[in-house]
Design an enzyme around this catalytic site. Structure first.
Site, PDB file in Angstrom:
ATOM      1  N   ASP A   1     -23.598 -17.572  -7.908  1.00  0.00           N
ATOM      2  CA  ASP A   1     -23.288 -17.117  -6.623  1.00  0.00           C
ATOM      3  C   ASP A   1     -24.205 -16.254  -5.976  1.00  0.00           C
ATOM      4  O   ASP A   1     -24.006 -15.939  -4.704  1.00  0.00           O
ATOM      5  CB  ASP A   1     -21.611 -16.977  -6.472  1.00  0.00           C
ATOM      6  CG  ASP A   1     -21.404 -15.682  -7.057  1.00  0.00           C
ATOM      7  OD1 ASP A   1     -21.897 -15.422  -8.128  1.00  0.00           O
ATOM      8  OD2 ASP A   1     -20.698 -14.800  -6.527  1.00  0.00           O
TER       9      ASP A   1
ATOM     10  N   ASN B   1     -23.620 -10.955 -16.320  1.00  0.00           N
ATOM     11  CA  ASN B   1     -23.666  -9.315 -16.371  1.00  0.00           C
ATOM     12  C   ASN B   1     -22.476  -8.746 -16.270  1.00  0.00           C
ATOM     13  O   ASN B   1     -21.636  -9.128 -15.394  1.00  0.00           O
ATOM     14  CB  ASN B   1     -24.467  -9.059 -15.117  1.00  0.00           C
ATOM     15  CG  ASN B   1     -26.039  -9.144 -15.004  1.00  0.00           C
ATOM     16  OD1 ASN B   1     -26.491  -9.713 -16.050  1.00  0.00           O
ATOM     17  ND2 ASN B   1     -26.650  -9.116 -14.043  1.00  0.00           N
ATOM     18  N   GLN B   2     -22.006  -7.860 -17.129  1.00  0.00           N
ATOM     19  CA  GLN B   2     -20.789  -7.372 -17.224  1.00  0.00           C
ATOM     20  C   GLN B   2     -20.698  -5.789 -17.628  1.00  0.00           C
ATOM     21  O   GLN B   2     -20.642  -5.670 -18.884  1.00  0.00           O
ATOM     22  CB  GLN B   2     -19.967  -8.164 -18.472  1.00  0.00           C
ATOM     23  CG  GLN B   2     -19.393  -9.515 -17.926  1.00  0.00           C
ATOM     24  CD  GLN B   2     -18.560  -9.521 -16.854  1.00  0.00           C
ATOM     25  OE1 GLN B   2     -17.935  -8.455 -16.224  1.00  0.00           O
ATOM     26  NE2 GLN B   2     -18.857 -10.605 -15.904  1.00  0.00           N
TER      27      GLN B   2
ATOM     28  N   ASP C   1     -22.410 -18.526 -14.074  1.00  0.00           N
ATOM     29  CA  ASP C   1     -21.968 -17.222 -14.190  1.00  0.00           C
ATOM     30  C   ASP C   1     -20.486 -17.213 -14.111  1.00  0.00           C
ATOM     31  O   ASP C   1     -20.028 -18.287 -13.681  1.00  0.00           O
ATOM     32  CB  ASP C   1     -22.915 -16.745 -12.534  1.00  0.00           C
ATOM     33  CG  ASP C   1     -22.298 -15.456 -12.200  1.00  0.00           C
ATOM     34  OD1 ASP C   1     -22.638 -14.560 -13.139  1.00  0.00           O
ATOM     35  OD2 ASP C   1     -21.724 -15.213 -11.130  1.00  0.00           O
ATOM     36  N   ARG C   2     -19.931 -16.151 -14.186  1.00  0.00           N
ATOM     37  CA  ARG C   2     -18.848 -15.828 -14.432  1.00  0.00           C
ATOM     38  C   ARG C   2     -18.027 -15.565 -12.974  1.00  0.00           C
ATOM     39  O   ARG C   2     -17.420 -16.411 -12.205  1.00  0.00           O
ATOM     40  CB  ARG C   2     -17.968 -14.956 -15.201  1.00  0.00           C
ATOM     41  CG  ARG C   2     -16.850 -14.487 -15.456  1.00  0.00           C
ATOM     42  CD  ARG C   2     -16.483 -13.644 -16.457  1.00  0.00           C
ATOM     43  NE  ARG C   2     -15.142 -13.366 -16.608  1.00  0.00           N
ATOM     44  CZ  ARG C   2     -14.404 -12.147 -15.952  1.00  0.00           C
ATOM     45  NH1 ARG C   2     -15.236 -11.304 -15.278  1.00  0.00           N
ATOM     46  NH2 ARG C   2     -12.964 -12.030 -16.092  1.00  0.00           N
ATOM     47  N   ASP C   3     -18.084 -14.306 -12.554  1.00  0.00           N
ATOM     48  CA  ASP C   3     -17.441 -13.860 -11.397  1.00  0.00           C
ATOM     49  C   ASP C   3     -18.233 -14.146 -10.102  1.00  0.00           C
ATOM     50  O   ASP C   3     -19.061 -14.348  -9.636  1.00  0.00           O
ATOM     51  CB  ASP C   3     -17.791 -12.172 -11.217  1.00  0.00           C
ATOM     52  CG  ASP C   3     -16.964 -11.644 -12.762  1.00  0.00           C
ATOM     53  OD1 ASP C   3     -15.742 -11.743 -12.750  1.00  0.00           O
ATOM     54  OD2 ASP C   3     -17.804 -10.860 -13.284  1.00  0.00           O
TER      55      ASP C   3
ATOM     56  N   ARG D   1     -30.370  -8.371 -18.531  1.00  0.00           N
ATOM     57  CA  ARG D   1     -29.519  -8.111 -17.286  1.00  0.00           C
ATOM     58  C   ARG D   1     -30.233  -8.845 -16.114  1.00  0.00           C
ATOM     59  O   ARG D   1     -31.317  -8.806 -15.964  1.00  0.00           O
ATOM     60  CB  ARG D   1     -29.598  -6.490 -16.662  1.00  0.00           C
ATOM     61  CG  ARG D   1     -28.589  -6.378 -15.732  1.00  0.00           C
ATOM     62  CD  ARG D   1     -28.128  -4.864 -15.270  1.00  0.00           C
ATOM     63  NE  ARG D   1     -27.406  -4.994 -14.364  1.00  0.00           N
ATOM     64  CZ  ARG D   1     -26.034  -5.238 -14.304  1.00  0.00           C
ATOM     65  NH1 ARG D   1     -25.329  -5.568 -15.399  1.00  0.00           N
ATOM     66  NH2 ARG D   1     -25.429  -4.968 -13.317  1.00  0.00           N
ATOM     67  N   LYS D   2     -29.417  -9.803 -15.435  1.00  0.00           N
ATOM     68  CA  LYS D   2     -29.997 -10.447 -14.518  1.00  0.00           C
ATOM     69  C   LYS D   2     -30.237  -9.754 -13.157  1.00  0.00           C
ATOM     70  O   LYS D   2     -29.751  -8.718 -13.161  1.00  0.00           O
ATOM     71  CB  LYS D   2     -28.871 -11.516 -14.011  1.00  0.00           C
ATOM     72  CG  LYS D   2     -28.530 -12.694 -15.058  1.00  0.00           C
ATOM     73  CD  LYS D   2     -27.549 -13.594 -14.348  1.00  0.00           C
ATOM     74  CE  LYS D   2     -26.241 -12.944 -14.314  1.00  0.00           C
ATOM     75  NZ  LYS D   2     -25.149 -14.020 -14.080  1.00  0.00           N
TER      76      LYS D   2
END
Length: 183
Positions: A118, A52-53, A10-12, A92-93
């Protein structure tokens, strides 16, 4: 256990930022994220971003901008859901669409992959849906996912709880060392 083929991150809140959306221009990797990604790549693993963005749907950034940013960090490929939470999509997760697309694109067995994230009720549920190993990091929303929000993903147990993405990468490499390289 079979050798690990790929790692999805994941990113954020996982590799940087705060857990909330941080615009591309302001996003900062955590101090050890670049080294963790490099370790995974050097071990011969495919390393994918999956994120997800929904701000893309709001016109605040583009898929291409996210792809460029994530490629600059060393990801082999980025899988990005650009939709709002109430849009109907398969990517979308916590839905596993991004993982399934990567499996089709790269011919990986998702039961031989690891998801690092996270958020329990998105990242861990997506991983669980496809039988991937689940590593939750305590950064970003991780501590909250393990604490007050644990009921949102009750019944799903992480394979490992990591302090951060470097701890997660080191755990993966220990697992890989126990079974040998992927061929």
């Amino acid at each position: 256990m079979k050798p690990i083929q790929a790692v999805f991150l994941d990113r954020d809140g996982t590799i940087g930022g705060t857990g909330h959306f941080v615009h591309l221009n302001d996003f900062q990797l955590y101090p050890n994220s670049a080294a963790a990604l490099r370790l995974l790549r050097e071990a011969g693993l495919l390393v994918f971003a999956f994120t997800n963005q929904h701000r893309i749907a709001q016109g605040q950034a583009s898929v291409e901008q996210f792809e460029q940013q994530l490629a600059s960090y060393g990801f082999h490929r980025a899988y990005i859901c650009p939709y709002e939470a109430n849009d109907e999509c398969e990517c979308r997760k916590p839905l596993p669409g991004m993982l399934l697309q990567a499996a089709a694109d790269y011919r990986v067995d998702l039961t031989r992959c690891v998801v690092i994230g996270d958020v329990g009720d998105t990242d861990m549920l997506a991983a669980d849906a496809v039988g991937a190993m689940k590593v939750i990091v305590k950064t970003g929303w991780g501590s909250g996912s393990l604490g007050p929000y644990r009921e949102r993903w009750a019944g799903v147990e992480p394979d490992y709880v990591a302090e951060d993405v470097m701890d997660a990468a080191e755990w993966i490499l220990r697992q890989q060392a126990d079974v040998g390289p992927y061929h």
